[in-house]
Design a protein around this motif. Structure first.
Motif, PDB file in Angstrom:
ATOM      1  N   VAL A  61      10.364   0.060   1.327  1.00 50.38           N
ATOM      2  CA  VAL A  61       9.712  -0.784   2.334  1.00 50.38           C
ATOM      3  C   VAL A  61      10.657  -0.988   3.518  1.00 50.38           C
ATOM      4  CG1 VAL A  61       8.690  -3.032   2.798  1.00 50.38           C
ATOM      5  CG2 VAL A  61       8.318  -1.936   0.596  1.00 50.38           C
ATOM      6  N   VAL A  64      10.691   2.149   5.677  1.00 46.70           N
ATOM      7  CA  VAL A  64       9.492   2.322   6.503  1.00 46.70           C
ATOM      8  C   VAL A  64       9.577   1.422   7.737  1.00 46.70           C
ATOM      9  CG1 VAL A  64       7.008   1.867   6.621  1.00 46.70           C
ATOM     10  CG2 VAL A  64       7.962   3.084   4.665  1.00 46.70           C
ATOM     11  N   ILE A 115      11.566   8.795  -4.241  1.00 45.15           N
ATOM     12  CA  ILE A 115      10.544   7.806  -4.596  1.00 45.15           C
ATOM     13  C   ILE A 115       9.504   8.407  -5.541  1.00 45.15           C
ATOM     14  CG2 ILE A 115       8.651   6.383  -3.718  1.00 45.15           C
ATOM     15  CD1 ILE A 115      10.241   5.976  -1.186  1.00 45.15           C
ATOM     16  N   TYR A 116       9.047   9.609  -5.233  1.00 49.51           N
ATOM     17  CA  TYR A 116       7.885  10.152  -5.952  1.00 49.51           C
ATOM     18  C   TYR A 116       8.231  11.237  -6.966  1.00 49.51           C
ATOM     19  CZ  TYR A 116       5.250   7.988  -2.120  1.00 49.51           C
ATOM     20  OH  TYR A 116       4.715   7.114  -1.213  1.00 49.51           O
ATOM     21  N   LEU A 438       5.220  -9.916   7.471  1.00 46.71           N
ATOM     22  CA  LEU A 438       4.678  -8.962   6.505  1.00 46.71           C
ATOM     23  C   LEU A 438       5.772  -8.413   5.588  1.00 46.71           C
ATOM     24  CD1 LEU A 438       2.181  -6.935   8.731  1.00 46.71           C
ATOM     25  CD2 LEU A 438       1.599  -8.473   6.855  1.00 46.71           C
ATOM     26  N   TYR A 441       6.674 -10.994   3.142  1.00 46.29           N
ATOM     27  CA  TYR A 441       5.582 -11.109   2.179  1.00 46.29           C
ATOM     28  C   TYR A 441       5.683 -10.013   1.112  1.00 46.29           C
ATOM     29  CZ  TYR A 441       0.785 -10.820   0.447  1.00 46.29           C
ATOM     30  OH  TYR A 441      -0.321 -10.741  -0.374  1.00 46.29           O
ATOM     31  N   VAL A 442       5.896  -8.777   1.561  1.00 45.26           N
ATOM     32  CA  VAL A 442       5.955  -7.652   0.625  1.00 45.26           C
ATOM     33  C   VAL A 442       7.170  -7.785  -0.299  1.00 45.26           C
ATOM     34  CG1 VAL A 442       6.256  -5.148   0.447  1.00 45.26           C
ATOM     35  CG2 VAL A 442       4.676  -6.082   2.115  1.00 45.26           C
ATOM     36  N   ARG A 445       6.606 -10.350  -2.932  1.00 47.11           N
ATOM     37  CA  ARG A 445       5.704  -9.867  -3.990  1.00 47.11           C
ATOM     38  C   ARG A 445       6.413  -8.919  -4.944  1.00 47.11           C
ATOM     39  NH1 ARG A 445       0.051 -10.378  -3.815  1.00 47.11           N
ATOM     40  NH2 ARG A 445      -0.169  -8.428  -4.936  1.00 47.11           N
TER      41      ARG A 445
ATOM     42  N   GLU B 111       1.371   1.077   3.438  1.00 48.51           N
ATOM     43  CA  GLU B 111       2.299   0.257   2.660  1.00 48.51           C
ATOM     44  C   GLU B 111       1.639  -1.086   2.326  1.00 48.51           C
ATOM     45  OE1 GLU B 111       5.544   1.136   0.880  1.00 48.51           O
ATOM     46  OE2 GLU B 111       5.200   2.326   2.693  1.00 48.51           O
ATOM     47  N   MET B 112       0.986  -1.670   3.323  1.00 47.74           N
ATOM     48  CA  MET B 112       0.324  -2.956   3.126  1.00 47.74           C
ATOM     49  C   MET B 112      -0.929  -2.796   2.275  1.00 47.74           C
ATOM     50  SD  MET B 112       2.425  -4.829   4.622  1.00 47.74           S
ATOM     51  CE  MET B 112       1.537  -6.337   4.275  1.00 47.74           C
ATOM     52  N   GLU B 115      -0.396  -2.977  -1.274  1.00 45.73           N
ATOM     53  CA  GLU B 115       0.250  -4.191  -1.766  1.00 45.73           C
ATOM     54  C   GLU B 115      -0.679  -5.072  -2.594  1.00 45.73           C
ATOM     55  OE1 GLU B 115       3.490  -5.692  -2.674  1.00 45.73           O
ATOM     56  OE2 GLU B 115       3.469  -3.989  -1.298  1.00 45.73           O
ATOM     57  N   ARG B 116      -1.952  -5.104  -2.228  1.00 42.87           N
ATOM     58  CA  ARG B 116      -2.900  -5.952  -2.957  1.00 42.87           C
ATOM     59  C   ARG B 116      -4.164  -5.171  -3.257  1.00 42.87           C
ATOM     60  NH1 ARG B 116      -3.098 -11.728   0.012  1.00 42.87           N
ATOM     61  NH2 ARG B 116      -5.223 -11.622  -0.769  1.00 42.87           N
ATOM     62  N   TRP B 121      -8.714  -7.444   1.818  1.00 47.34           N
ATOM     63  CA  TRP B 121      -7.375  -6.997   2.228  1.00 47.34           C
ATOM     64  C   TRP B 121      -7.363  -5.495   2.466  1.00 47.34           C
ATOM     65  CZ3 TRP B 121      -2.596  -9.233   3.173  1.00 47.34           C
ATOM     66  CH2 TRP B 121      -1.489  -8.397   3.100  1.00 47.34           C
ATOM     67  N   TRP B 125      -6.740  -3.378   6.052  1.00 49.90           N
ATOM     68  CA  TRP B 125      -5.604  -2.468   6.198  1.00 49.90           C
ATOM     69  C   TRP B 125      -6.075  -1.016   6.247  1.00 49.90           C
ATOM     70  CZ3 TRP B 125      -1.475  -3.816   8.458  1.00 49.90           C
ATOM     71  CH2 TRP B 125      -1.000  -5.127   8.349  1.00 49.90           C
ATOM     72  N   GLY B 331       1.846   4.168  -3.848  1.00 44.85           N
ATOM     73  CA  GLY B 331       2.870   3.103  -4.009  1.00 44.85           C
ATOM     74  C   GLY B 331       3.940   3.475  -5.001  1.00 44.85           C
TER      75      GLY B 331
END
Lengths: 477, 331
Positions: A61, A64, A115-116, A438, A441-442, A445, B111-112, B115-116, B121, B125, B331
């Motif tokens: 994140v 990015v 990552i993948y 944002l 927030y991410v 989470r 990315e967002m 997230e959910r 949401w 997005w 993700g």
């Protein structure tokens, strides 16, 4: 409406202040991720896979958002500082292009695999990918700091006049790109990134350790967080003292190469000997309290401290004051206070590292609730120290954009209008506030979700959660 | 060092080589990030959450690396032609920031989105992803055509048409890449959109060139030159090849023909622009280039690193070759 010069400078300040957070996170996380990947492959222990998978999410994140905000900076040299770009482009553009090719490409392509691609490549190749990503982030800093440090201590160039227009000509690339400031900046920046991430990790981990071991709440991954806390403490114990010791050398170098900046750091107006290192200073006239260039100051400090710092041990040494320079002084109060916040935090981090190490040594790490709270409160202070450090560097070099060569006020795009600049400035303030919200927030989470479960591993590592600390996995097993 | 400062490396025509290199990097960006944009636009055509997830998974490992070509484009232009870089970026000030904002939205929204899981949401997005993916190539096309014509304002008829050209091209690109990365109805629908988009692309290219011809008399002879006409005809052939290849299920051939289309388009722009690099100020490639020493150094850097960088992409694309398997996510 703001005038184009002020708006461009404010906009660049906003974009860099926000942007630097993300490289700090990715550069600081890089060595940890390489370590976790290495241990995961070598030991096969589930906890390292969990550590790697958890922190790589935060890395991804940050990367990015760092890409998005970093591209803005590269464009802004052209959009807002066209006069600077035309004048110095021959010397300044090269490092930026090289950064893209040498560093960013390496980081961005291997990040896809990192990552993948865990299940698609061999262990050895996967480990190499983690190294490539980490190396990419650090090489990025090399080229960006080469560009920046050249502006602080310009070398290896001459100024030529072509058709009435002055421009920089590169004459000695080694002198220009390995200018005296570069090594100081690179060490100081990279160490601070690792230190900031160590503090962030420790703060997050301490929150869960506190919840579980002090408050007695059920925390799913208690052992994971104790392990994280210990790794973070080790990193902090290495980086925190190094940062302050190196900072002392750096300050002396600033005095030698940018005396005006040093004078601003010390709020010293008249050249003097036996200059004290003020801990705090205030304008004697209260009506000047908000004037960043206030001159009559009342300070409380260590006698001879600033002279000692500048000269490397002589409290009697003479220091040039701001009035001895022909150009206007930078906003002194901003530089003065930013420097003190940075240095104060630097010492606080050392204290924190000693305190935590002592508790760990005594086997009381998971019980000391005051320590946990100190870590929680300090989780973002590393980033604050980085920000204030950059403010000292960038505000302190004013009014010069290239020290003693080009004034910032002459660097802005000549055809830029106040309306355009004000419009984008407002857009940046709003957009970047949203971006930071944002991002926060991410990250919150991701932390709330906690580390991912891995096959067959989580039960084994978590069973030790309630055992005494000595029985838990140590950092260097 | 004295040798490096004295004359061009091996006596090569470095200003022209760098002019070509800047456009090569721009073409790499349009080709590779182009399929990210195209897939982002095609995202709007899907309803099923699994299909949407598949589209995101298709670009997941690649887009970051693809976008770095834009960073290198900015860097290469700055390093080789600093005056052109400064003039262009400050002249099209608001356009540049619009591009950055659109690109930021495109990068951030998946990315967002991930997230959910709640519908609201993801809907918003998802919209942001589509808007960012469509707006970025549109604005880049405007930028490229404005650069070519040297128009003073930001909005011009050729510019807007050029924006639509690039949008159509990214859809063609995204569809071909989905041919390689997906299966079943998702793939069939995508390549059907691609075939329609490639027809629209050809029409828009002709319209754009006509608009440039009418508005910029100085470019008329360049537009009617043999290389430009040959490249337009070649694009028609490549577009035909694209349609045939997707019908036969030869998606790699289709993807390669998109590469041909992108490089053809960028070459048309470069060939029409040369020998100028900034029409608005009349700056030529020969005058805009940096002096010999930095130019030689940059050439050595590029000669060493370009093959290495291309090999990174080779590795990345071969590690993640083949269609997305069920269960693979963004993700």
């Amino acid at each position: 409406m703001v005038d184009p010069v002020a708006a461009s400078r404010l906009q660049f300040a906003v974009t860099t202040i926000v942007h630097i957070v993300f490289p700090v996170m990715s550069m600081g996380l890089a060595p940890f991720l390489i370590y976790f990947t290495w241990k995961e492959i070598r030991t096969g222990e589930a906890i390292y896979e969990r550590l790697r998978r958890f922190w790589v999410k935060i890395f991804a994140v940050s990367f990015v958002v760092g890409t998005v905000t970093g591209l803005v900076l590269e464009f802004e040299f052209g959009t807002n500082f066209a006069a600077f770009s035309t004048f110095a482009g021959e010397l300044f553009g090269g490092p930026l292009a090289t950064e893209g090719m040498m560093a960013f490409m390496l980081e961005a392509t291997f990040l896809g695999i990192f990552i993948y691609g865990r299940d698609r490549v061999s262990d050895a190749f996967y480990f190499l990918s983690s190294v490539a990503v980490g190396l990419g982030t650090w090489l990025s800093a090399v080229w960006i700091l080469i560009a920046n440090s050249w502006m602080q201590t310009p070398r290896g160039y001459e100024i030529v006049s072509e058709g009435g227009q002055e421009a920089i000509r590169l004459t000695d690339p080694m002198a220009a790109y390995f200018n005296p400031r570069f090594q100081y900046m690179f060490i100081h920046m990279q160490n601070s990134a690792v230190e900031s991430v160590a503090l962030f990790m420790a703060g997050v981990a301490a929150y869960f350790v506190y919840k579980h071991h002090v408050r007695g709440d059920e925390v799913e991954n208690a052992a994971f967080w104790v392990k994280t806390l210990k790794i973070a403490i080790v990193a902090l114990a290495i980086t925190a003292p190094l940062q302050v010791i190196h900072g002392d050398l750096y300050a002396r170098h600033v005095y030698e190469t940018q005396p005006q900046k040093f004078a601003a750091m010390e709020a010293l107006w008249e050249t003097d000997t036996y200059v004290p290192e003020y801990i705090v200073a205030f304008p004697t006239d209260p009506s000047h309290i908000l004037d960043p260039r206030a001159k009559e100051l009342l300070g409380i400090g260590i006698p001879g401290g600033a002279s000692w710092l500048a000269s490397g041990g002589d409290p009697q040494a003479e220091i040039r004051g701001l009035n001895s320079f022909e150009t206007e002084a930078p906003p002194v109060a901003i530089v003065f206070w930013a420097f003190r916040i940075m240095v104060g935090l630097g010492f606080w981090f050392i204290l924190l590292a000693f305190w935590a190490s002592y508790r760990w040594y005594r086997g009381e790490l998971v019980e000391d609730d005051l320590l946990h709270k100190a870590f929680m409160g300090s989780s973002l202070l590393g980033i604050v120290a980085v920000e204030t450090g950059w403010i000292v560097t960038e505000v302190g070099r004013q009014p010069w954009v290239i020290q003693d060569v080009m004034l910032t006020e002459n660097s802005v795009s000549p055809n830029l209008t106040g309306a355009e600049a004000t419009f984008t400035l407002a857009g940046f303030v709003g957009g970047y506030a949203l971006l930071l919200a944002l991002y926060t927030y991410v990250i919150r989470r991701i932390i709330k979700h906690g580390p991912p479960e891995v096959e067959g591993g989580s039960v084994g590592t978590d069973s030790g959660a309630d055992a005494p600390p000595e029985a838990e996995v140590s950092v260097d097993d | 060092m004295t040798d490096l400062a004295g004359e061009a490396l091996f006596g090569l025509p470095l200003p022209e080589i760098w002019f070509g290199l800047v456009f090569f990097v721009l073409a790499m960006f349009l080709f590779l990030d182009g399929f990210d944009f195209g897939i982002g636009i095609l995202f709007a055509t899907r309803e099923d959450p699994h299909e949407k997830e598949t589209l995101l998974a298709a670009i997941g490992p690649f887009w970051d690396g693809n976008e770095v070509w834009l960073v290198v484009f900015g860097g290469a232009l700055f390093a080789a032609f600093p005056e052109a870089y400064a003039n262009l970026f400050s002249r099209y000030y608001l356009l540049m920031f619009a591009i950055l904002a659109a690109l930021g939205l495109r990068g951030l929204s998946p990315e967002m989105y991930e997230e959910r899981e709640d519908d609201q949401w993801r809907r918003y997005w998802g919209y942001a992803f589509v808007v960012g993916s469509a707006l970025t190539p549109f604005l880049l096309g405007m930028f490229a055509i404005n650069w070519l014509t040297g128009v003073a304002g930001i909005v011009s008829v050729p510019g807007v048409l050029g924006g639509l050209v690039v949008v159509a091209l990214t859809v063609v690109d995204g569809a071909a890449f989905l041919g390689l990365k997906t299966r079943g109805s998702l793939r069939d629908d995508a390549v059907a959109y691609g075939s329609r988009a490639v027809v629209a692309y050809l029409g828009l290219v002709v319209l754009t060139l006509a608009a440039v011809y009418v508005t910029t008399p100085a470019l008329q002879s360049a537009l009617l030159s043999l290389p430009v006409i040959a490249l337009v005809l070649l694009s028609v052939a490549l577009a035909g090849g694209y349609v045939v290849a997707t019908r036969r299920g030869e998606y790699l051939v289709a993807f390669a023909s998109v590469g041909g289309l992108v490089f053809g388009l960028v070459t048309v722009i470069a060939a029409t622009m040369f020998p100028l690099i900034d029409r608005a100020t009349g700056l030529t490639v020969a005058d805009g280039i940096v002096s010999t020493l930095p130019l030689n150094l940059m050439t050595i850097m590029m000669a060493l690193l370009l093959p290495i960088v291309l090999s990174y992409f080779g590795i990345l694309y071969s590690v993640f070759s083949g269609p997305i398997e069920s269960g693979e996510t963004y993700g």
